[in-house]
Design an enzyme around this catalytic site. Sequence first.
Site, PDB file in Angstrom:
ATOM      1  N   ASP A 332       0.861  -1.180   0.000  1.00  0.00           N
ATOM      2  CA  ASP A 332       0.000   0.000   0.000  1.00  0.00           C
ATOM      3  C   ASP A 332       0.892   1.223   0.000  1.00  0.00           C
ATOM      4  OD1 ASP A 332      -2.199  -1.499   0.291  1.00  0.00           O
ATOM      5  OD2 ASP A 332      -2.462  -1.132   2.437  1.00  0.00           O
ATOM      6  N   ASP A 638      -5.083  -3.573   4.647  1.00  0.00           N
ATOM      7  CA  ASP A 638      -5.606  -3.128   5.933  1.00  0.00           C
ATOM      8  C   ASP A 638      -7.119  -3.292   6.063  1.00  0.00           C
ATOM      9  OD1 ASP A 638      -6.248  -1.153   4.129  1.00  0.00           O
ATOM     10  OD2 ASP A 638      -4.848   0.316   4.941  1.00  0.00           O
ATOM     11  N   ASP A 642      -9.591  -6.521   1.997  1.00  0.00           N
ATOM     12  CA  ASP A 642      -8.260  -6.976   1.583  1.00  0.00           C
ATOM     13  C   ASP A 642      -8.017  -8.419   2.011  1.00  0.00           C
ATOM     14  OD1 ASP A 642      -7.566  -4.614   0.416  1.00  0.00           O
ATOM     15  OD2 ASP A 642      -6.601  -3.790   2.204  1.00  0.00           O
TER      16      ASP A 642
HETATM   17  P1  ATP Z   1      -3.556   2.908  -0.079  1.00  0.00           P
HETATM   18  O1  ATP Z   1      -4.318   1.829  -0.769  1.00  0.00           O
HETATM   19  O2  ATP Z   1      -2.190   3.070  -0.572  1.00  0.00           O
HETATM   20  O3  ATP Z   1      -3.638   2.886   1.403  1.00  0.00           O
HETATM   21  P2  ATP Z   1      -5.465   4.987  -0.189  1.00  0.00           P
HETATM   22  O4  ATP Z   1      -5.583   5.118   1.271  1.00  0.00           O
HETATM   23  O5  ATP Z   1      -5.396   6.253  -0.959  1.00  0.00           O
HETATM   24  O6  ATP Z   1      -4.230   4.218  -0.643  1.00  0.00           O
HETATM   25  P3  ATP Z   1      -8.145   4.108  -0.316  1.00  0.00           P
HETATM   26  O7  ATP Z   1      -8.279   4.125   1.147  1.00  0.00           O
HETATM   27  O8  ATP Z   1      -8.757   3.052  -1.135  1.00  0.00           O
HETATM   28  O9  ATP Z   1      -6.656   4.117  -0.735  1.00  0.00           O
HETATM   29  O10 ATP Z   1      -8.672   5.510  -0.810  1.00  0.00           O
HETATM   30  C1  ATP Z   1      -8.926   5.782  -2.172  1.00  0.00           C
HETATM   31  C2  ATP Z   1      -9.367   7.191  -2.334  1.00  0.00           C
HETATM   32  O11 ATP Z   1     -10.597   7.390  -1.669  1.00  0.00           O
HETATM   33  C3  ATP Z   1      -8.404   8.207  -1.734  1.00  0.00           C
HETATM   34  O12 ATP Z   1      -7.456   8.607  -2.656  1.00  0.00           O
HETATM   35  C4  ATP Z   1      -9.344   9.351  -1.381  1.00  0.00           C
HETATM   36  O13 ATP Z   1      -9.537  10.178  -2.500  1.00  0.00           O
HETATM   37  C5  ATP Z   1     -10.625   8.666  -1.047  1.00  0.00           C
HETATM   38  N1  ATP Z   1     -10.778   8.477   0.403  1.00  0.00           N
HETATM   39  C6  ATP Z   1      -9.970   7.794   1.228  1.00  0.00           C
HETATM   40  N2  ATP Z   1     -10.418   7.819   2.480  1.00  0.00           N
HETATM   41  C7  ATP Z   1     -11.556   8.513   2.475  1.00  0.00           C
HETATM   42  C8  ATP Z   1     -12.525   8.904   3.462  1.00  0.00           C
HETATM   43  N3  ATP Z   1     -12.394   8.549   4.734  1.00  0.00           N
HETATM   44  N4  ATP Z   1     -13.573   9.651   3.057  1.00  0.00           N
HETATM   45  C9  ATP Z   1     -13.710   9.992   1.798  1.00  0.00           C
HETATM   46  N5  ATP Z   1     -12.859   9.678   0.827  1.00  0.00           N
HETATM   47  C10 ATP Z   1     -11.785   8.949   1.132  1.00  0.00           C
END
Ligand code: ATP
Length: 901
Positions: A332, A638, A642
């Site tokens: 990630d 996480d 997943d």
């Molecule tokens: P990784 O997979 O590397 O941890 P990440 O945290 O960006 O990356 P996701 O958690 O799937 O991956 O988030 C994807 C997208 O969704 C983010 O880039 C953001 O734009 C949006 N996002 C993440 N968390 C939230 C949230 N709590 N509320 C609203 N939008 C969110």
Amino acid sequence: MIDDSKPLVPHALPEEVVLQAMSSSMEGLSSQEAQRRLQVYGRNRLPEAPKRSVLVRFLSQFHNVLIYVLIASAIVTAFMQHWVDTGVIVAVVLGNAIVGYLQEGRAEQAMDAIRGMLAPHAAVLRDGRRTSVDAADLVPGDVVLVEAGDRVPADMRLMEARSLKVEEAALTGESVPVDKTSDLVAIDAVLGDRNSMLFSGTLVAAGTGRGVVVATGLATEIGKISGMLEAVETLSTPLVRQMDIFARWLTLFILIVAALLLAYGLAVGHLPFAELFMTIVGLSVAAIPEGLPAVMTITLAVGVQAMARRNAIVRRLPAIETLGSVSVICTDKTGTLTRNEMVVSSLVAAEHVYAVDGDGYSPVGAVRWKEADADPRDHAVLSEFALAASLCNDAVLHAAEGDWRVEGDPMEGALLALAGKITGGGGEPFTTGWKRIDAIPFDAAHRYMAVSHIDDGGRRHVHVKGAPEAVLSLCAGQRMSDGSTGPLDAPYWENMVETLAGEGQRVLAVASSGALDADGRLTQGKLAGTLTLIGLVGLIDPPRPEAIAAVADCHLAGIRVKMITGDHAATARAIAGMIGLKNTERVLTGIDIDLLDDAALALAALDTDIFARTSPAHKLRLVTALQSQGLTVAMTGDGVNDAPALKRADAGIAMGVKGSEAAKEAAELVLADDNFASIAAAVREGRTVYDNIKKVISWTLPTNAGEATTIIVALFVGLALPVTAVQILWINLVTAITLGLALAFEPSEEGTMRRPPRRRDESLLTADLLWHVFLVSVLFAAAVFGVFFYALDKGYSIELARTMAMNTLVVMEIFHLFFIRNIYGTSLTWSAVRGTKVVWICVISVTLAQFAVTYVPFMQPLFGTESVPLFEGLLIFALGWVFFALVEIEKQMRLALRKRA
Ligand code: ATP
């Protein structure tokens, strides 16, 4: 105080009544009250499966074919009244059992300590504030928050549920997740139908909820089922099991050979039975690698501890072996490669772009437009940003000694800090009168979060935040700087998203709407086309410096590192560049992956190191694709979704801090600090453990074979034994518990992370090892006989000749140990000779034991030894050096030839 006299039926009572019955409130308990209840109700834990008693564990050490043979021999020698032999055999048996018992205890302790590190936590309201506590500290009356991926920590009556689905297979056997709501259900509803309840041990599959704890520990439904005890993991891995089976067959083989030799010695050699019998016993003890599986287990336990010190907690032991062979790590981005310490740095509105100052999560800092502070009164849109940021948010900021900390998602913490900066309230809530009606929790599949509220004037509002493309697709218009609504200028926003993302910023879009149905309920379908875009929020999440170094280490070690993120492609690329990933030109997005079939994906996945806007389902496909190319895949994760990818990966790695319970349970390894550097450290330890197991085997088998060869040659050729049976038993007694164990504690060899990963199916018993066994056997036999005949030739007594031969054997074993410590490089370096503390403790112990058996007067008659003169002692020592030189030169010749090839 809770009235325990009447049984409570929480599922059939309104939540207020339950809350009252539990003497609690919507704000939860005070810490003091919780502490008091903990004394009354005890810890929220199920009893562990009973451990085997000390006696049973000790006795189980005797359950071993070799030990049976030895006990039988002790009885035979006792009948023959050879008391010294009996004594030595009994000492060997007891010594073995004691050492085995202690080792097993140590290994179990190591595993117990690790289990303690994985204790689950629960989000709970204490003193009106959301905090995280050890789930074992929950008490009846606590108000607990759960979200997707959590294991429900206690039995709870729901007070609030949003899209909540729970998998209750652990309790009811029903594998399809059930919907949960706070509505009460019939009093006679069976467990599986009590939808207003959450039961301890079940898994939250989706949504969020809040409930009041009604039962903990043994009083929970799962606690009432006595059979559901925590399983105790056995300390074993495929490699140890393989070696165990090998050792058993080898034992059988040796016993048959020993029986044949006994028959041969009696029939052909006409040797006296008593002497021959003892010799054969000595031979069996010398040849059988009885301690090998136990030493391998210790090696694993040492590895588990070493990994835990590097923040990598092993949940399943075989992971240690797999980690050493990992050839690609899929990681990630957020929190693993980056710090996950977010701070908002820019805001983009329809007509203005703002810069935001400030450090950490402190809600104080300037919002500037064109280098000057922007006043929210002149920039109405800023207030809208602040509202959206603080309402569409589940996190809480705490100020502790001037340091601001987030409870919840760090990105939401950064948004709270932003709201504070805009309003200038220093973190004071400015939406106090607002009441949340409904929410659509964030999910990596739809990538946004939506909330609906009633404000203090009774008006309804919807706020949404999420990935820009997800939010933009729901918007019909955009907020202008004068507060009016204009038509959505999609190209402008897309352009701005690319600009911010290109700088490595994480971009969120925020939007709002005043239109809402009378019931105030939110559904995904209702939102489309109703929102007005407020603007974009750019957040900085800097890379972890140690991750940069660790990625470089992995590349040197022949391991590919691939980033699989839910973030935007441009952000992913920019961060990948900062981290030092390869192939930063090429990015595959979730949409691209969907267009590829499995075969095409397998090829594309090999050359691509950045995957963006992926969802958990893509992770699963990517693992499978990479595995189909023969790679050993480590995958991090996480979220609850997943779990399938983590299970499928060769080494599933879950995040200990931000990871869900579901991910941790599916993973083999849990990172205590979520840090990529810890993965690299775990791989290094995994390689070291494998090397050490190899070294343990490479020391034990040739040593055993060398001792055995000496006896067999003497028997066959009809020579006098150069080492008596009692002496062989003695050597085994002192070396097995010292030298044999020392290698389990070896540190990583230099260059461990500069070698390519080993093949997964690499065999432990290689041709090299067999050759080494042969070579060492020949050298041992030659040296022992050489010294023995040299002594006889000098006219020494047979006792002295044997004492010298026995000491030669031990000296060679010590030198062999120093040789084995470096299987990849040269042993002729200062650090190799200097050794480690453990090695020296073992060597000194063995040396003292040898001095004792050689020179202490009362031991001499027992073991048939005589004092060795100084010159002969030095000669034996010199022979050790010669042996060392020979095997080392042989190794260098082999390495040289291999390099040329
Ligand atoms: P990784 O997979 O590397 O941890 P990440 O945290 O960006 O990356 P996701 O958690 O799937 O991956 O988030 C994807 C997208 O969704 C983010 O880039 C953001 O734009 C949006 N996002 C993440 N968390 C939230 C949230 N709590 N509320 C609203 N939008 C969110």
